[in-house]
Design a protein around this motif. Structure first.
Motif, PDB file in Angstrom:
ATOM      1  N   ASN A  31       3.852 -10.008  -8.115  1.00 25.64           N
ATOM      2  CA  ASN A  31       3.249  -9.318  -8.503  1.00 25.64           C
ATOM      3  C   ASN A  31       2.926  -9.502 -10.299  1.00 25.64           C
ATOM      4  O   ASN A  31       2.608  -8.784 -10.851  1.00 25.64           O
ATOM      5  CB  ASN A  31       4.713  -8.567  -8.979  1.00 25.64           C
ATOM      6  CG  ASN A  31       5.450  -7.450  -7.808  1.00 25.64           C
ATOM      7  OD1 ASN A  31       4.683  -7.151  -6.807  1.00 25.64           O
ATOM      8  ND2 ASN A  31       6.536  -7.092  -7.963  1.00 25.64           N
ATOM      9  N   VAL A 145       5.820  -6.719 -15.716  1.00 18.90           N
ATOM     10  CA  VAL A 145       4.492  -6.788 -14.931  1.00 18.90           C
ATOM     11  C   VAL A 145       3.542  -6.412 -15.426  1.00 18.90           C
ATOM     12  O   VAL A 145       2.318  -6.578 -16.223  1.00 18.90           O
ATOM     13  CB  VAL A 145       4.729  -6.218 -13.379  1.00 18.90           C
ATOM     14  CG1 VAL A 145       3.558  -5.689 -12.872  1.00 18.90           C
ATOM     15  CG2 VAL A 145       5.517  -6.305 -12.503  1.00 18.90           C
ATOM     16  N   GLU A 256       9.161   1.108  -8.498  1.00 20.39           N
ATOM     17  CA  GLU A 256       8.411  -0.590  -7.346  1.00 20.39           C
ATOM     18  C   GLU A 256       7.310  -0.846  -8.851  1.00 20.39           C
ATOM     19  O   GLU A 256       7.056  -0.383  -9.385  1.00 20.39           O
ATOM     20  CB  GLU A 256       7.027   0.637  -6.683  1.00 20.39           C
ATOM     21  CG  GLU A 256       8.277   1.597  -5.252  1.00 20.39           C
ATOM     22  CD  GLU A 256       7.954   0.725  -4.565  1.00 20.39           C
ATOM     23  OE1 GLU A 256       7.941  -0.710  -4.473  1.00 20.39           O
ATOM     24  OE2 GLU A 256       9.740   0.867  -3.778  1.00 20.39           O
ATOM     25  N   LYS A 257       6.811  -1.490  -8.386  1.00 23.09           N
ATOM     26  CA  LYS A 257       6.218  -3.342  -8.992  1.00 23.09           C
ATOM     27  C   LYS A 257       6.840  -3.948 -10.077  1.00 23.09           C
ATOM     28  O   LYS A 257       5.487  -2.444 -11.076  1.00 23.09           O
ATOM     29  CB  LYS A 257       4.704  -2.244  -9.123  1.00 23.09           C
ATOM     30  CG  LYS A 257       3.939  -2.606  -7.627  1.00 23.09           C
ATOM     31  CD  LYS A 257       2.399  -2.166  -7.806  1.00 23.09           C
ATOM     32  CE  LYS A 257       1.442  -2.442  -6.726  1.00 23.09           C
ATOM     33  NZ  LYS A 257       2.239  -3.345  -5.216  1.00 23.09           N
ATOM     34  N   ASP A 304      12.836  -2.200  -8.401  1.00 21.11           N
ATOM     35  CA  ASP A 304      12.899  -2.663  -9.288  1.00 21.11           C
ATOM     36  C   ASP A 304      14.586  -2.441  -9.722  1.00 21.11           C
ATOM     37  O   ASP A 304      15.323  -1.518  -9.439  1.00 21.11           O
ATOM     38  CB  ASP A 304      11.901  -1.530 -11.038  1.00 21.11           C
ATOM     39  CG  ASP A 304      12.544  -2.311 -11.942  1.00 21.11           C
ATOM     40  OD1 ASP A 304      11.476  -3.362 -12.995  1.00 21.11           O
ATOM     41  OD2 ASP A 304      13.298  -1.896 -12.759  1.00 21.11           O
TER      42      ASP A 304
END
Ligand code: NAD
Length: 319
Positions: A31, A145, A256-257, A304
């Motif tokens: 990531n 990120v 996510e991410k 997350d």
């Protein structure tokens, strides 16, 4: 020993003056690393990447990162190695293992580890690297990120001042701020202090937003109030745990991410270990550690860490 140190210094000094740090190996294209390596390519560095995940390596190749099949192949002949890896064990194996970085990186190269790990990890790697004529700094990052993607990360560096100075061109290509925090391991101490506070404020933001919304406030209005009042923080401004309020926050993409809950647990456990070692009281850090661990044990480790809001929101009690 004194002779060895001065010989290493000569090697690194020569590398600064020639300004040829162009060939870079990047280890860990997840990531964070995927975006960081892509930013190095954009700024004109030649980047060779290694990640055991084929998916990660394929994604990085689309950004111009040349794939390799092993750590040894990635670091062969490079000027600088950058890594951002998941745990103490992975970092120690990657650097000090038989087929690891220190065994294969050229003399005079500089190693930059941006993983978040126990301060004792860089303290173990630093002298071994130095012994081989190689510089090493711990350079964990903050900014998430989004910071990795936008090259706005803050780097917290531990190690020799000359290695910090040498690293600046690379760190500036991946981030907006660089701090020399002290000797080897000092970057990790700064990072774990930051992340413990981020874990605590993240949890506090989730519980306050949940309470206010349950009391009938418009979530948008509540967030606007917090962002213009004394409770404002990175969690309220950038990382709101309530979906849909901050479009770029992980909560707005199904958590996510982002910064995985399991990584938050890891960092809080590292901070707890550090605090225990010096008998520094961390009552809020201890509570936060347990709450995020519960989220992990319920199966949300990959989400997350702001997913904690969903756990607090869940209410199956009879009204
Ligand atoms: P991630 O799980 O997305 O990526 C880690 C990558 O490392 C994976 O792709 C994995 O396959 C790879 N890897 C594992 N072993 C390897 C090896 N031996 N050699 C090369 N690659 C290997 O995790 P991430 O979110 O990118 O986080 C990485 C590190 O950065 C962690 O230490 C984390 O605490 C720290 N960090 C993360 C964030 C964030 O917001 N995600 C922010 C700051 C710091």
């Amino acid at each position: 020993m004194a002779a060895r140190v001065s010989r290493c210094f000569t090697i690194t000094t020569r590398a600064y003056s020639s300004k040829v740090d162009k060939e870079v190996a990047f280890l860990g294209l997840g990531n964070m690393g995927g975006f960081m390596a892509a930013n190095l390519v954009k700024k004109g560095f030649n980047v060779r990447g290694y990640d055991p995940s084929k998916e990660a390596q394929t994604a990085a190749a689309k950004d111009g990162v040349k794939g390799t099949s092993s750590i040894a192949a990635a670091v062969d002949g490079v000027d600088v190695v950058v890594s951002i890896l998941p745990s103490n064990k992975v970092v120690l194996d990657a650097y000090l293992g038989k087929d690891g970085v220190v065994a294969h990186a050229p003399k005079g190269s500089l190693l930059i580890d941006s993983s978040t790990v126990d301060p004792n990890v860089p303290k173990q790697i630093f002298p071994v690297a130095l012994d081989s004529g190689i510089g090493f700094i711990d350079a964990p990052v903050s900014g998430g990120v989004m910071g990795a993607q936008n090259a706005t990360l803050a780097f917290m560096v531990g190690g020799r001042k000359e290695d910090f100075t040498r690293s600046l061109a690379l760190l500036a290509a991946m981030g907006a701020k660089q701090f020399h925090c002290g000797d080897s391991g000092a970057g990790q101490v700064a990072k774990l202090s930051n992340n413990m506070l981020m874990g605590i404020t993240g949890m506090a933001t989730a519980e306050c937003m949940n309470m206010g919304i349950k009391m009938g406030l418009d979530p948008k209005v509540l967030l606007d109030v917090l962002n213009n009042s004394s409770a404002r923080s990175w969690s309220t401004e950038v990382y709101c745990p309530v979906p849909g309020l901050v479009p770029t926050a992980p909560s707005s993409r199904d958590y996510e991410k982002g910064f995985k809950n399991e990584l938050m647990v890891k960092d809080l456990e590292l901070a707890s270990g550090m605090a225990l070692g010096i008998r520094s009281p961390i009552p809020l850090g201890a509570v936060a550690t347990q709450i995020y661990r519960v989220a992990q044990s319920r199966g949300y480790g990959e989400k997350d860490f702001s997913y904690i809001y969903q756990l607090l929101k869940e209410d199956k009690s009879k009204k």
